[in-house]
Enzyme design. Structure first.
Site, PDB file in Angstrom:
ATOM      1  N   ASP A 105       0.843  -1.206   0.000  1.00  7.45           N
ATOM      2  CA  ASP A 105       0.000   0.000   0.000  1.00  7.45           C
ATOM      3  C   ASP A 105       0.876   1.253   0.000  1.00  7.45           C
ATOM      4  O   ASP A 105       0.551   2.255  -0.638  1.00  7.45           O
ATOM      5  CB  ASP A 105      -0.901  -0.012   1.242  1.00  7.45           C
ATOM      6  CG  ASP A 105      -2.176   0.792   1.050  1.00  7.45           C
ATOM      7  OD1 ASP A 105      -2.232   1.600   0.104  1.00  7.45           O
ATOM      8  OD2 ASP A 105      -3.105   0.625   1.853  1.00  7.45           O
ATOM      9  N   HIS A 152      -6.040   5.037   6.613  1.00  7.29           N
ATOM     10  CA  HIS A 152      -5.140   6.039   6.026  1.00  7.29           C
ATOM     11  C   HIS A 152      -5.267   7.280   6.905  1.00  7.29           C
ATOM     12  O   HIS A 152      -6.268   7.460   7.598  1.00  7.29           O
ATOM     13  CB  HIS A 152      -5.503   6.283   4.562  1.00  7.29           C
ATOM     14  CG  HIS A 152      -5.104   5.125   3.679  1.00  7.29           C
ATOM     15  ND1 HIS A 152      -3.995   5.160   2.871  1.00  7.29           N
ATOM     16  CD2 HIS A 152      -5.643   3.895   3.524  1.00  7.29           C
ATOM     17  CE1 HIS A 152      -3.871   4.000   2.240  1.00  7.29           C
ATOM     18  NE2 HIS A 152      -4.869   3.205   2.620  1.00  7.29           N
ATOM     19  N   CYS A 206      -3.169   6.296  -2.045  1.00  6.86           N
ATOM     20  CA  CYS A 206      -3.920   5.393  -2.920  1.00  6.86           C
ATOM     21  C   CYS A 206      -4.012   6.039  -4.288  1.00  6.86           C
ATOM     22  O   CYS A 206      -4.534   7.149  -4.408  1.00  6.86           O
ATOM     23  CB  CYS A 206      -5.311   5.098  -2.369  1.00  6.86           C
ATOM     24  SG  CYS A 206      -6.274   4.073  -3.503  1.00  6.86           S
TER      25      CYS A 206
END
Ligand code: HMG
Ligand code: MG
Length: 305
Positions: free
Chosen positions: A16, A208, A239
């Site tokens: 990620d 996040h 992202c």
């Protein structure tokens, strides 16, 4: 105060985190990064993804990365969007895979080019095929606390996607606040709703940190009994399909908070900070971890190991 005595960290920085950094790291450097995280005591690491390299070029050659990772005491996981990704993950020797559905139609379309229902149909085949090879599948629900395109997301939609992922055989559900908009009471309510369809020990949280709420959200979820936390060392990433989103909560910050509350993680904070510093040096960026910055500014300070 009621928090679990032990928490499992799922380190997602190598996937990620790196998937949204400007610089693409070589498979050699990515493997070294993973090895350093494992040496810090992290036992579950999402090491990359097998997705379209056109969509996410940073994750190309994850197979080469996996080949260079030392596998002792490590569950190395790979994110996959379809059967092709699963086949590549199996060839690369992934110990575990993860599929990623969304609670928002628009995000699903933009991220994986299909509707939520289509994605669930696709994932059911992926999970069944993975199981034939003895590989377990984690299921993400993205946009669990908000969508960059649709705004607020109903808890019921998250619960329904989580339920479908569990029914198809996912061993764990990770609730993703993809754009980092959630706040503690919302996070706690979400966990309580999902806990009606999933045991608490199968629920992970994935925050996040766009609005700086991640650590507070995690604490709220710990108090609700969650004991699996996703994080990204040095807070790297974001992202690519959620513009403006920050990286995941920094692993160092989570581990520091847990250690100070006497929650067992079996992670060396000192080694973790060093692994984050290694990644940041390769990415030519500063760590987003407040703990790493604090220890860097005061390097003579003793670190709780
Ligand atoms: P598509 O265009 O609908 O699929 O994309 P397609 O089957 O038509 O294939 C398009 C091209 O991709 C073809 O190549 C395929 O071969 C190739 P071309 O013929 O054009 O050269 N392809 C693949 N290549 C490598 N590996 C594969 C693969 N599959 C197809 N597995 C697809 C659909 C899902 C493939 C695409 O949209 C994609 O890869 N998206 C990437 C999505 C992604 O990685 N997003 C970031 C992760 S999600 C996230 O970060 C959220 C999370 O952290 C939780 C949270 O924070 O909430 C998990
Ligand atoms: Mg994420």
């Amino acid at each position: 105060m009621n928090v679990p005595s032990r928490v499992c960290i799922v380190e997602v920085g190598p996937r990620d985190g790196l998937q949204n950094e400007k610089l693409t790291l070589s498979p050699q450097v990515r493997a070294e990064f993973i090895n350093r995280l494992a040496a810090a005591g992290i036992r579950r690491i999402e090491g990359g993804s097998f997705v379209s390299p056109t969509a996410v070029p940073q994750m190309a050659h994850t197979d080469e990365t996996f080949a260079l990772v030392s596998r002792q005491n490590l569950r190395l996981s790979a994110l996959v969007p379809n059967l092709r990704g699963l086949a590549d993950a199996l060839s690369a020797g992934a110990d575990e895979i993860a599929v990623f559905a969304a609670a928002s139609e628009t995000f699903s379309k933009r991220n994986i080019n299909c509707s939520i229902d289509e994605s669930l149909e696709r994932y059911a085949k992926v999970v069944a095929e993975a199981r034939r090879y003895g590989v377990m599948t984690r299921g993400y629900v993205s946009c669990a606390l908000g969508c960059p395109y649709e705004g607020a997301v109903d808890y019921a939609r998250v619960v329904s996607v989580a339920s479908a992922l569990l029914d198809m055989g996912c061993f764990e559900i990770s609730l993703g606040d993809t754009i980092g908009v959630g706040t503690p009471l919302q996070a706690r309510r979400l966990v309580e709703r999902v806990a009606r369809v999933a045991p608490l020990d199968k629920i992970a949280v994935h925050f996040h940190d766009t609005y700086g709420q991640a650590l507070a959200n995690i604490f709220a979820c710990l108090e609700s009994g969650v004991c699996i936390i996703d994080s990204s060392v040095a807070g790297i990433g974001g992202c690519p399909f959620a513009p403006g989103s920050a990286g995941n909560v920094a692993t160092e910050d989570v581990v520091y908070m847990l250690q100070q509350m006497n929650v067992e993680t079996n992670i060396s904070l000192e080694r973790l900070i060093a692994a984050g510093a290694f990644a940041c040096a390769q990415l030519n960026r500063a760590p987003a971890s407040r703990v790493a910055l604090a220890y860097g500014a005061k390097s003579d300070q003793p670190v709780g190991a």
